[in-house]
Write an enzyme that holds these catalytic residues in place. Structure first.
Site, PDB file in Angstrom:
ATOM      1  N   GLY A 156      14.658  31.308 -56.058  1.00  0.00           N
ATOM      2  CA  GLY A 156      13.798  30.442 -56.875  1.00  0.00           C
ATOM      3  C   GLY A 156      12.738  31.290 -57.552  1.00  0.00           C
ATOM      4  NE  ARG A 157       8.356  27.122 -60.160  1.00  0.00           N
ATOM      5  CZ  ARG A 157       8.838  26.032 -59.556  1.00  0.00           C
ATOM      6  NH1 ARG A 157       9.297  26.067 -58.327  1.00  0.00           N
ATOM      7  NH2 ARG A 157       8.862  24.876 -60.207  1.00  0.00           N
ATOM      8  CB  ILE A 158       8.813  33.112 -54.341  1.00  0.00           C
ATOM      9  CG1 ILE A 158       7.662  32.113 -54.536  1.00  0.00           C
ATOM     10  CG2 ILE A 158       8.346  34.296 -53.476  1.00  0.00           C
ATOM     11  CD1 ILE A 158       7.234  31.378 -53.263  1.00  0.00           C
ATOM     12  NE  ARG A 178      19.541  25.073 -52.975  1.00  0.00           N
ATOM     13  CZ  ARG A 178      18.462  24.311 -53.017  1.00  0.00           C
ATOM     14  NH1 ARG A 178      18.464  23.148 -52.440  1.00  0.00           N
ATOM     15  NH2 ARG A 178      17.365  24.696 -53.640  1.00  0.00           N
ATOM     16  CB  ILE A 238       7.544  35.568 -47.049  1.00  0.00           C
ATOM     17  CG1 ILE A 238       8.539  35.654 -48.209  1.00  0.00           C
ATOM     18  CG2 ILE A 238       7.066  36.945 -46.631  1.00  0.00           C
ATOM     19  CD1 ILE A 238       7.879  36.072 -49.534  1.00  0.00           C
ATOM     20  NE  ARG A 240       7.389  25.948 -44.810  1.00  0.00           N
ATOM     21  CZ  ARG A 240       6.590  26.476 -45.748  1.00  0.00           C
ATOM     22  NH1 ARG A 240       6.434  27.782 -45.835  1.00  0.00           N
ATOM     23  NH2 ARG A 240       5.935  25.692 -46.586  1.00  0.00           N
ATOM     24  CD  GLU A 269       4.150  29.096 -39.393  1.00  0.00           C
ATOM     25  OE1 GLU A 269       3.236  28.487 -39.986  1.00  0.00           O
ATOM     26  OE2 GLU A 269       5.006  29.744 -39.982  1.00  0.00           O
ATOM     27  CG  HIS A 287       2.423  30.384 -42.958  1.00  0.00           C
ATOM     28  ND1 HIS A 287       3.206  29.321 -42.581  1.00  0.00           N
ATOM     29  CD2 HIS A 287       2.513  30.425 -44.312  1.00  0.00           C
ATOM     30  CE1 HIS A 287       3.729  28.733 -43.642  1.00  0.00           C
ATOM     31  NE2 HIS A 287       3.323  29.397 -44.714  1.00  0.00           N
ATOM     32  CB  ILE A 288      -1.611  35.425 -44.569  1.00  0.00           C
ATOM     33  CG1 ILE A 288      -0.877  36.703 -44.124  1.00  0.00           C
ATOM     34  CG2 ILE A 288      -2.458  34.871 -43.435  1.00  0.00           C
ATOM     35  CD1 ILE A 288      -1.787  37.904 -43.896  1.00  0.00           C
TER      36      ILE A 288
HETATM   37  C1  DGY Z   1       3.772  27.377 -49.108  1.00  0.00           C
HETATM   38  O1  DGY Z   1       3.130  27.206 -50.156  1.00  0.00           O
HETATM   39  O2  DGY Z   1       4.822  26.787 -48.871  1.00  0.00           O
HETATM   40  C2  DGY Z   1       3.175  28.293 -48.124  1.00  0.00           C
HETATM   41  O3  DGY Z   1       4.047  28.621 -47.124  1.00  0.00           O
HETATM   42  C3  DGY Z   1       1.918  27.674 -47.576  1.00  0.00           C
HETATM   43  O4  DGY Z   1       1.000  28.637 -47.381  1.00  0.00           O
END
Ligand code: DGY
Length: 321
Positions: A156-158, A178, A238, A240, A269, A287-288
């Site tokens: 996706g975007r990230i 997908r 990064i 879930r 978490e 989770h940062i």
């Molecule tokens: C998100 O935006 O989904 C991040 O995991 C929350 O910090």
């Protein structure tokens, strides 16, 4: 006319809180208590809207207990804490915060992947513990990033922002998703090559997980996938925590069947498997990935903009249905 009542379920930037107070009767939680499901329902009584984060689950039982609820704005791009079909069935608007965190999260993905490959936290612990007494040809040798093959699961975007950054390191990029990107998108993502999930796990030197979490992606990386990886490869998550089977990962790391892992997210978490603490080939962060000062503020404002638009006009800026 009285203002609609809303709940802000977690602490938020004070100026964003004050902005929301111009439009709404706000119940805030600046003490940042984590509400139990029962407490969340209690706090939502009489509220037409809410801003929540991943620690608040909005599901069918919450919706049934809060019939006056009209909109929930999630302050995150991931929204596995929202049961969107149930919200749609109940006519409750839902939104997330896409775009504003893409580049910051991609930066962090790189930071964690590089720290993992080059053993940065392990090396710092070694130094702080007073163990550094001489230069050695093999001291803290890690895996190269430049010239290696990056495997991105979830494009996706990230994922695409991570791929673009790979150009500066002369990396080949492969991805599995997908659906395949358009030719133009692949070109912009550093000529990313679409491959099967198996090929990605078998061939990549560094694998990064950026796919959304759902029942379909639960433990998408387990013993089978880890067994396909090269013993020199790294895995960075990064996305879930629930995407990775922790027990399988702990075994693979302990037996050095993969080189190292970088984990910013965990299945329950803020709890995580204590066995990770005993491993020196894992880098752990709380989770940062989206936590730059500028981006967290942008996320808060984005969630506020969504709630204001949703409750005032019936149309959120970033609707999920
Ligand atoms: C998100 O935006 O989904 C991040 O995991 C929350 O910090």
């Amino acid at each position: 006319m009285s203002k609609p009542a809303i709940l802000i379920a977690r602490a938020i930037f004070p100026d964003v809180l004050h902005r929301l107070e111009q439009y709404f009767e706000v119940e805030s939680n600046q003490g940042d208590e984590i509400f139990s499901p029962e407490e969340l329902i209690r706090r939502l009584q009489g509220k037409e809207g809410a801003i929540v984060t991943g620690s608040s689950r909005i599901n069918a039982s919450v919706l049934a207990a809060c019939p006056q609820l009209k909109m929930v704005a999630n302050m995150a791009v991931g929204y596995d804490n929202l049961d969107v079909p149930a919200m749609q069935a109940a006519g409750v608007l839902a939104s997330n915060t896409p775009d504003v965190l893409t580049e910051t999260t991609a930066d962090f993905g790189w930071a964690l992947m590089m720290a993992t490959a080059r053993r940065i936290t392990e090396a710092e612990h070694f130094l702080r513990a007073g163990k550094w007494n001489k230069w050695h040809y093999d001291l803290m040798s890690g895996a190269d990033i430049h010239g290696s093959t990056l495997g991105i699961l979830g494009m996706g975007r990230i994922g695409q922002a991570i791929a673009r950054r790979a150009q500066g390191f002369g990396m080949e990029v492969m991805y599995h998703n997908r659906s395949r990107l358009s030719t133009e998108q692949e070109a912009q993502a550093n000529q990313a090559r679409y491959v099967s999930k198996q090929a990605l796990f078998e061939e990549a030197d560094h694998i990064i997980l950026v796919l959304p979490y759902s029942a379909a992606s639960h433990h998408a990386v387990g013993a089978e996938e880890l067994a396909m990886m090269k013993p020199t490869a790294t895995l960075t998550n990064i996305a879930r925590g629930g995407i990775v089977d922790d027990q399988a990962l702990i075994a693979a790391l302990r037996e050095r069947r993969i080189a190292a892992a970088g984990l910013d997210v965990f299945e329950n978490e803020p709890a995580f498997a204590p066995a990770f603490l005993k491993l020196d080939n894992v880098v752990l962060t709380p989770h940062i990935a989206s936590a730059s000062v500028k981006t967290r503020r942008a996320m808060a404002n984005c969630a506020a903009d969504n709630l204001i638009a949703g409750l005032l006009t019936g149309q959120a800026k970033n609707p999920l249905w």
